[in-house]
Design an enzyme around this catalytic site. Structure first.
Site, PDB file in Angstrom:
ATOM      1  N   ASP A  59      32.625  45.929  34.651  1.00  0.00           N
ATOM      2  CA  ASP A  59      33.279  44.327  34.225  1.00  0.00           C
ATOM      3  C   ASP A  59      32.564  43.163  34.370  1.00  0.00           C
ATOM      4  O   ASP A  59      31.866  42.292  34.141  1.00  0.00           O
ATOM      5  CB  ASP A  59      34.757  44.507  34.883  1.00  0.00           C
ATOM      6  CG  ASP A  59      35.080  43.391  33.967  1.00  0.00           C
ATOM      7  OD1 ASP A  59      36.634  42.195  34.487  1.00  0.00           O
ATOM      8  OD2 ASP A  59      34.878  43.135  32.668  1.00  0.00           O
TER       9      ASP A  59
ATOM     10  N   HIS B  26      44.929  43.243  36.738  1.00  0.00           N
ATOM     11  CA  HIS B  26      43.385  42.985  37.328  1.00  0.00           C
ATOM     12  C   HIS B  26      44.310  41.009  36.632  1.00  0.00           C
ATOM     13  O   HIS B  26      43.599  40.778  35.365  1.00  0.00           O
ATOM     14  CB  HIS B  26      42.652  44.232  35.515  1.00  0.00           C
ATOM     15  CG  HIS B  26      41.089  43.412  35.764  1.00  0.00           C
ATOM     16  ND1 HIS B  26      40.667  43.851  35.975  1.00  0.00           N
ATOM     17  CD2 HIS B  26      40.971  41.980  35.657  1.00  0.00           C
ATOM     18  CE1 HIS B  26      39.531  43.896  35.850  1.00  0.00           C
ATOM     19  NE2 HIS B  26      39.348  42.870  35.558  1.00  0.00           N
TER      20      HIS B  26
ATOM     21  N   HIS C  10      42.653  37.394  36.783  1.00  0.00           N
ATOM     22  CA  HIS C  10      41.052  37.038  36.332  1.00  0.00           C
ATOM     23  C   HIS C  10      41.545  34.871  37.263  1.00  0.00           C
ATOM     24  O   HIS C  10      42.469  35.226  37.010  1.00  0.00           O
ATOM     25  CB  HIS C  10      40.500  36.291  35.112  1.00  0.00           C
ATOM     26  CG  HIS C  10      40.134  37.664  34.323  1.00  0.00           C
ATOM     27  ND1 HIS C  10      38.956  37.206  33.465  1.00  0.00           N
ATOM     28  CD2 HIS C  10      39.657  38.249  34.779  1.00  0.00           C
ATOM     29  CE1 HIS C  10      38.687  38.346  33.411  1.00  0.00           C
ATOM     30  NE2 HIS C  10      39.001  39.130  33.836  1.00  0.00           N
TER      31      HIS C  10
ATOM     32  N   CYS D  26      33.657  34.633  32.763  1.00  0.00           N
ATOM     33  CA  CYS D  26      34.805  33.782  31.629  1.00  0.00           C
ATOM     34  C   CYS D  26      33.852  34.035  29.986  1.00  0.00           C
ATOM     35  O   CYS D  26      33.547  32.746  30.031  1.00  0.00           O
ATOM     36  CB  CYS D  26      35.622  33.407  31.486  1.00  0.00           C
ATOM     37  SG  CYS D  26      36.923  32.972  30.579  1.00  0.00           S
TER      38      CYS D  26
END
Lengths: 341, 340
Positions: free
Chosen positions: A52, A243, A245, A281
């Site tokens: 990721d 998970h 961010h 992002c």
């Protein structure tokens, strides 16, 4: 704070820091705290940096570097390291070397190396390359599903069912992901019941664990608590992961919320994170993405939660990949232990 | 009261595939006992007061000396953002803190919004007198929970500093000027290491008893985690009512918002923060310092907590000061809102 004379400057390399302040080393190890009873005793960290993380980095990373990164991470005590993704290299060129990576890493017996498999084709390639665990990626948002994996949620579930069936036959565990659990870049706010529905479907299809992703990092402790409360009515807490961010700086507060045991509910005890906070992002240029493993570990150890992970070794792995990527770390812990500039 | 839960068994994890997965999953044990005090999802305050320390604490730790008119404009922009308290400047000797040398001009130059407090730092009686002369209507004094830090920072022991402050609080009382107290190093000291919560409580209590209406507890080097914060607040709130406590968290290790959340859960409803996360950590080069007001407000609003603050206007003020300082914002919310 205070009237600090400008002449106070400390040159703090990590080794120097630990030498001068031995108490800090103690804090960086697992420190038992009197109030551990508020949180799970143990939290499993799922390291997503090599997949990721790197997938969202602009720089193409050589195969040798990816392998070295994973090998360094394997030495830290991390129990799960997401190694690569068997998607078409046309869509994700960064992961084109998936077979070489999976075959090149030194697989430690106490570490699992799941790989992403978006469809049967990818799943077959993954198995052929030696994968012993796979992951599938769903979404709580229709629009995001269409834009990200080119099909509706229902269609994606059919694809996953195929994979999970085949995986079951070959005794390969499957982890599920649900993105946009706390908000979608296209649809905005999503009802927790909608999220719970998708999580439940993945769980009932056969995923042993479902990771709830705050894809654009818009969640706050309030929305995290509400979402988890709703999801936990459908899926046991022990099968859930978060998970988060850090796009709006909320990740650690959200993780803390997820872990907190209340009188009514158990806490989540699986947390995804990315070494050095790799992976920006994609929806907000210049914004941060994945929460850094180092910062998560620092917090967990500080509240007396065991992880089995050596923070100092993760910092070293983070240093390595940042140097290779020619970028600064996103981890505040790594920044704080300081380099003399 | 915290819920008391003992995790007894580590369960091996039977995955849906029908075989045992690795047992290194979570300890999904049945709680041995659960004491439901005021726990559950601990009730958060309905309203939180943000104390904006950017113009003083923030700028004081910036390398670039900021022109007076820039400071004044920053404070004026922050006043428009709805912040109820804005720490304007510091009446310390310019010999020590050149950034704050224009203290009088700043005090006289700002447009004071009704209902907004503009406290200034006053390390001693002399500073206090000058502050009042310059029009200050509220002051702040700065103690430490660590002896070494006190010596290195303000050149005297904790006890000596408290005696100095007593002079200030006495004079302030006579002049009808409210005093806010700060305690630094509440979760760790760059020199002494671990700091005992009892010591923090002792200093906080002294400041409170001598008349400070509020005590701001500072995690000076940002080393604290929610564990340490919980322990410290439990001890301090036995000596000082939680309604008179504030937290001043540094984000040096990324722990600030998590620490603030814990503090809120424990009843604290005053949070210090700095626009754009101004003010690095002087103890670790390149490390961050003050938590960014934008990120705090984002979290609080997301929790449904009222602050009276307009986040967009705070971001505007942050953008302004970062342009003037020629530096990037330390606020993640501000970074995220910047779409190129």
């Amino acid at each position: 704070m205070g009237n600090v004379p400008a002449t106070v400057k400390h040159c703090l390399s990590y080794e120097q820091l630990v030498q001068d302040f031995p108490w800090l080393a103690h804090w960086l190890q697992e420190e038992k705290h009197a109030l551990t009873h508020e949180y799970p005793e143990y939290v499993k960290i799922v390291e997503v940096g090599p997949r990721d993380g790197l997938q969202n980095e602009k720089e193409m990373v050589p195969t040798g570097v990816k392998i070295r990164l994973i090998d360094m991470l394997s030495e830290t005590g991390l129990p799960v390291i997401e190694a690569t993704s068997f998607v078409s290299s046309k869509w994700v060129p960064q992961m084109a070397d998936h077979t070489e990576v999976l075959q090149g890493i030194q697989k430690h017996s106490h570490v699992r190396y799941p790989v992403l498999t978006p469809n049967m084709h990818g799943f077959k390639d993954a198995v052929a390359a030696g994968a012993t665990e796979v992951a599938v990626f769903g979404s709580a948002s229709e629009t995001f599903s269409l834009k990200n994996i080119n099909c509706s949620i229902d269609e994606s579930m059919l694809r996953f069912q195929e994979i999970i069936c085949s995986a079951k036959q070959q005794q390969i565990p499957v982890r599920g992901y649900v993105s946009c659990a706390l908000g979608c870049p296209y649809e905005g706010h999503l009802e927790p019941t909608k999220v719970a529905e998708v999580v439940k479907r993945l769980y009932e299809l056969g995923c042993y664990e479902v990771s709830l992703g705050d894809t654009i990092g818009v969640g706050t402790p309030g929305s995290m608590a509400k979402m988890l409360h709703t999801v936990m009515k459908e899926v046991p807490h022990s099968a859930l992961a978060v998970h988060c961010h850090d796009t709006h700086g909320q990740a650690l507060a959200n993780i803390l919320t997820a872990l907190q045991v209340t009188a009514l509910e158990m806490g989540i005890c699986v947390v995804d994170s990315s070494v050095a906070g790799l992976g920006g992002c994609p929806y907000a240029h210049g914004a941060s993405g994945n929460v850094s493993t180092e910062d998560v570990l620092y917090m967990l150890h500080g509240i007396g939660v065991r992880t089995g992970v050596d923070l100092s070794k993760v910092i070293l792995a983070g240093d390595f990949i940042c140097e290779a990527l020619n970028r600064k770390t996103n981890s505040k812990v790594a920044q704080a232990r300081g380099e003399c500039w | 009261m915290a819920a008391v839960i003992r995790f007894v068994h580590r369960s091996t994890f039977s995955c849906r595939m029908g075989h045992q997965c690795l047992s290194s999953s979570c300890s999904a044990a049945v709680p041995k006992s659960v004491q439901v005090g005021s726990s559950a999802w601990k009730a958060l305050p309905e309203r939180v007061k943000i104390v904006e320390v950017g113009p003083r604490d923030g700028l004081q730790n910036e390398k670039t000396v900021v022109p007076t008119e820039v400071k004044i404009h920053l404070i004026d922009m922050l006043s428009e953002a709805g912040l109820p308290v804005i720490e304007a400047t510091s009446f310390v000797s310019p010999k020590w803190v050149p950034q704050m040398a224009d203290q009088v001009e700043v005090m006289k130059g700002i447009r004071r919004r009704p209902g907004v407090a503009y406290p200034v730092l006053t390390p001693n009686l002399k500073g206090f007198q000058e502050a009042v002369k310059a029009g200050a209507a509220e002051v702040a004094i700065f103690g430490a929970a660590s002896e070494l830090f006190s010596k290195k920072n303000i050149n005297c022991s904790v006890e000596e500093s408290l005696q100095r402050f007593e002079e200030v609080t006495k004079a302030a009382k006579e002049a009808g000027v409210p005093v806010r107290g700060y305690v630094s190093c509440v979760l760790g000291c760059p020199y002494e290491g671990k700091v005992s919560p009892d010591k923090v409580a002792q200093v906080a209590k002294r400041l409170y008893s001598m008349g400070c209406y509020e005590i701001s507890l500072g995690d000076t080097t940002g080393v604290g985690t929610p564990g340490g914060m919980t322990e410290m607040l439990e001890v301090v709130s036995r000596e000082v009512p939680v309604t008179a406590l504030a937290v001043h968290c540094h984000d040096t290790y990324g722990q600030a918002l998590a620490n603030i959340l814990i503090a809120l859960q424990m009843g604290v409803s005053v949070v210090d923060s700095s626009v754009a996360g101004l003010g690095g950590c002087p103890y670790a080069q390149g490390a961050s310092g003050n938590v960014a007001t934008e990120d705090v407000v984002y979290m609080l609003h997301g929790l449904g907590i009222q602050t009276g603050v307009d986040l967009t206007k705070v971001m505007d003020a942050g953008a302004f000061i970062c342009r003037s300082l020629n530096r990037k914002t330390s606020s993640k919310v501000a970074q995220a809102s910047c779409k190129l």
